[in-house]
Scaffold this active site. Structure first.
Site, PDB file in Angstrom:
ATOM      1  N   CYS A   1     -12.277  -7.228  -6.164  1.00  0.00           N
ATOM      2  CA  CYS A   1     -13.085  -6.125  -5.668  1.00  0.00           C
ATOM      3  C   CYS A   1     -14.394  -5.907  -6.422  1.00  0.00           C
ATOM      4  CB  CYS A   1     -12.313  -4.815  -5.797  1.00  0.00           C
ATOM      5  SG  CYS A   1     -10.769  -4.802  -4.944  1.00  0.00           S
TER       6      CYS A   1
ATOM      7  N   GLY B   1     -15.880  -9.384  -2.845  1.00  0.00           N
ATOM      8  CA  GLY B   1     -14.809  -9.114  -1.892  1.00  0.00           C
ATOM      9  C   GLY B   1     -15.362  -9.034  -0.490  1.00  0.00           C
TER      10      GLY B   1
ATOM     11  N   ASN C   1     -11.103  -1.777  -8.980  1.00  0.00           N
ATOM     12  CA  ASN C   1     -11.255  -3.229  -9.140  1.00  0.00           C
ATOM     13  C   ASN C   1     -10.288  -3.658 -10.234  1.00  0.00           C
ATOM     14  OD1 ASN C   1     -12.164  -5.888  -9.347  1.00  0.00           O
ATOM     15  ND2 ASN C   1     -13.805  -5.350 -10.739  1.00  0.00           N
ATOM     16  N   GLY C   2      -9.357  -4.548  -9.899  1.00  0.00           N
ATOM     17  CA  GLY C   2      -8.389  -5.012 -10.892  1.00  0.00           C
ATOM     18  C   GLY C   2      -6.998  -5.057 -10.301  1.00  0.00           C
TER      19      GLY C   2
ATOM     20  N   TYR D   1     -17.697 -17.792 -12.734  1.00  0.00           N
ATOM     21  CA  TYR D   1     -17.766 -17.880 -11.283  1.00  0.00           C
ATOM     22  C   TYR D   1     -17.989 -16.557 -10.539  1.00  0.00           C
ATOM     23  CZ  TYR D   1     -16.196 -18.792  -6.518  1.00  0.00           C
ATOM     24  OH  TYR D   1     -16.128 -18.872  -5.164  1.00  0.00           O
TER      25      TYR D   1
END
Ligand code: SF4
Length: 480
Positions: free
Chosen positions: A11, A39, A113-114, A256
């Site tokens: 996310c 995302g 996010n996570g 990345y």
């Protein structure tokens, strides 16, 4: 987009508290656009208008989910936004974020996010106490805990602190309450979160590129274990209980996930990738005519590799920018077919040449097999594969979609076997030490669990079984 055979980030999050009458939903839209690479399954925005939180979210890209009529309805003084690729919880609209709930003390909206590794356990405990859940997402577990703790505390900050004590895993959060915009980063700082300023107003974002997209100035990164609260009185910082000096930012943010124009915890992502390429060239030099990178995330490492060895850098692989979201095609065959739709080799650059092809990582290996075939068909005399990160050997439990070891080619093959499978003339990976030292200016240490099995948090027995097995141990010993 179109991330073939690559790791997938879960996310991206954004938040704004405006003192200047900004169009907060419009700014959230622009910022989510800049975070779209994190995302692509769903997008959402929640807005606080004088204590009433309204939201809109749906499956799809930011540009598919929102239009001007939706944004014009989402008016207010503060907003949070979210883009999602699901790892925990199914790919359903119900699991899209921000999640907005009503609780005893009003409304609360959350973007996460996570990944919470003990979410199942917490959920079971809460269900035993009679709580109900509407989704399969770990984010709802965080909301339930906040709501539960809020009943016993004077303020939401204390409730968040108590909630954080229960959570294991990674979490960068943005929350909207009746009066506050709140940013939270997990005690190890596994996922990034930064603070910016737009005129007199404050913004929060997963990456600094989102601040740039709305012309906000970068102020600083949110520290591991920090809770930052923004409201009509200004900005205030708190810390979770029992925070240690240890930090573990996900190293794959630099390899990345993040955009190269982002700066994370003091280190430029672009410079980190270039340095990783330079170190890769020192560790695995090769005599060649041209160095090329797999677009986009392999390009900076390829430049560093070429610089270090004094070999010409060339654009030998063309990327079709209009192949969107190929990763959602189910099944291996479709993934393999879409490689040739996405890339094409430039004969003028590769024919008759000894080529070094640099990529940031190899997950299953399916994409690189096709790329090497393509280069050889285009007339490359030799293709030497160099990878600017070490072999992926273990699953990630912190919000990246590598939960199955079977899908990691390096977890069950030696480097020589991989070389043969992908059809390269030689193959070299950057070492863990090399990768760790490539974000030179980073203020944080790194998580490298998927590379060396050193998980920074406690794992459940189930996760331990997933993470380690005999075949992985044998391969790891060979590689180290
Ligand atoms: Fe990142 Fe790997 Fe750690 Fe997951 S296990 S957080 S992908 S470094």
């Amino acid at each position: 987009m179109g991330r073939l055979d690559k790791l997938k980030e879960e996310c991206g999050v954004f938040g704004i508290y405006s003192y200047d009458g900004h169009d907060v939903s419009g700014l959230a839209y622009c910022a989510l656009f800049a975070l779209q690479h994190r995302g692509q399954e769903s997008a959402g925005i929640a807005v606080n208008n004088a204590g009433m939180i309204g939201s809109f979210k749906n499956m799809g890209l930011v540009s598919e989910v929102f239009d001007t009529s939706i944004l014009s309805i989402l008016q207010g003084q503060s907003a949070i936004g979210h883009v999602r690729y699901s790892t925990t919880g199914d790919s359903l609209k119900e699991n899209a974020q921000p999640m907005v709930v009503k609780y005893r003390n009003g409304q609360i909206a959350l973007g996460h996010n996570g990944n919470i590794t003990n979410a199942r356990q917490i959920r079971d405990e809460l269900e035993d106490q009679g709580l109900l859940f509407q989704t399969t997402s770990d984010t709802e577990v965080i909301l339930s805990l906040i709501s539960k703790h809020r009943l016993k505390t004077d303020n939401v900050i204390q409730a968040i602190k108590l909630t954080a004590n229960h959570l294991v895993g990674s979490f960068s959060l943005v929350l909207l309450t009746e009066h506050n915009l709140i940013g939270v980063r997990d005690p190890l700082g596994i996922r990034p979160l930064c603070l910016g300023k737009l005129d007199n107003s404050y913004v929060l974002a997963s990456e600094s590129c989102a601040l740039d997209s709305i012309n906000a100035d970068f102020v600083r990164d949110i520290e591991p274990g920090e809770i930052i609260v923004i409201n009509k009185d200004g900005i205030e910082s708190f810390f979770m209980d029992g925070i240690s000096e240890k930090s573990r930012l996900c190293i794959f943010e630099h390899v990345y996930f993040a955009r190269p124009d982002s700066i994370i915890d003091g280190a430029s992502v672009y410079e980190s990738r270039r340095e990783a390429g330079r170190l890769l060239a020192i560790e695995h030099p090769v005599d060649a005519d041209v160095v090329m990178g797999v677009p986009d995330s392999g390009l900076a490492a390829a430049m560093g590799f070429a610089d270090q060895l004094g070999i010409r850098y060339g654009h030998g692989l063309l990327k079709n920018r209009y192949v969107a979201r190929t990763f959602i095609q189910p099944g291996q065959n479709k993934r393999e077919n879409s490689v040739s739709l996405k890339y094409n080799a430039m004969k003028a650059v590769v024919t008759g040449k000894r080529v070094v092809m640099v990529d940031d990582s190899i997950v299953r290996g399916t994409t690189i097999i096709k790329i090497i075939e393509m280069l050889k068909r285009a007339g490359a005399k030799e293709v030497h594969m160099r990878v600017s990160s070490p072999p992926l050997l273990h699953p990630c439990f912190y919000g990246v979609d590598i939960s199955k070891r079977e899908e990691l080619i390096a977890a069950s093959h030696s480097i020589e076997e991989i070389r043969q499978i992908i059809g390269a003339d030689s193959l070299g990976y950057l070492s863990v030490e090399g990768l760790r030292s490539s974000p030179k200016e980073s203020k944080l240490e790194f998580c490298t669990a998927c590379l060396n099995g050193e998980y920074p948090t406690e794992l459940s027995e189930k996760h331990k079984k997933q993470a380690f097995c005999e075949v992985a141990k044998v391969e790891m010993e060979e590689l180290l």
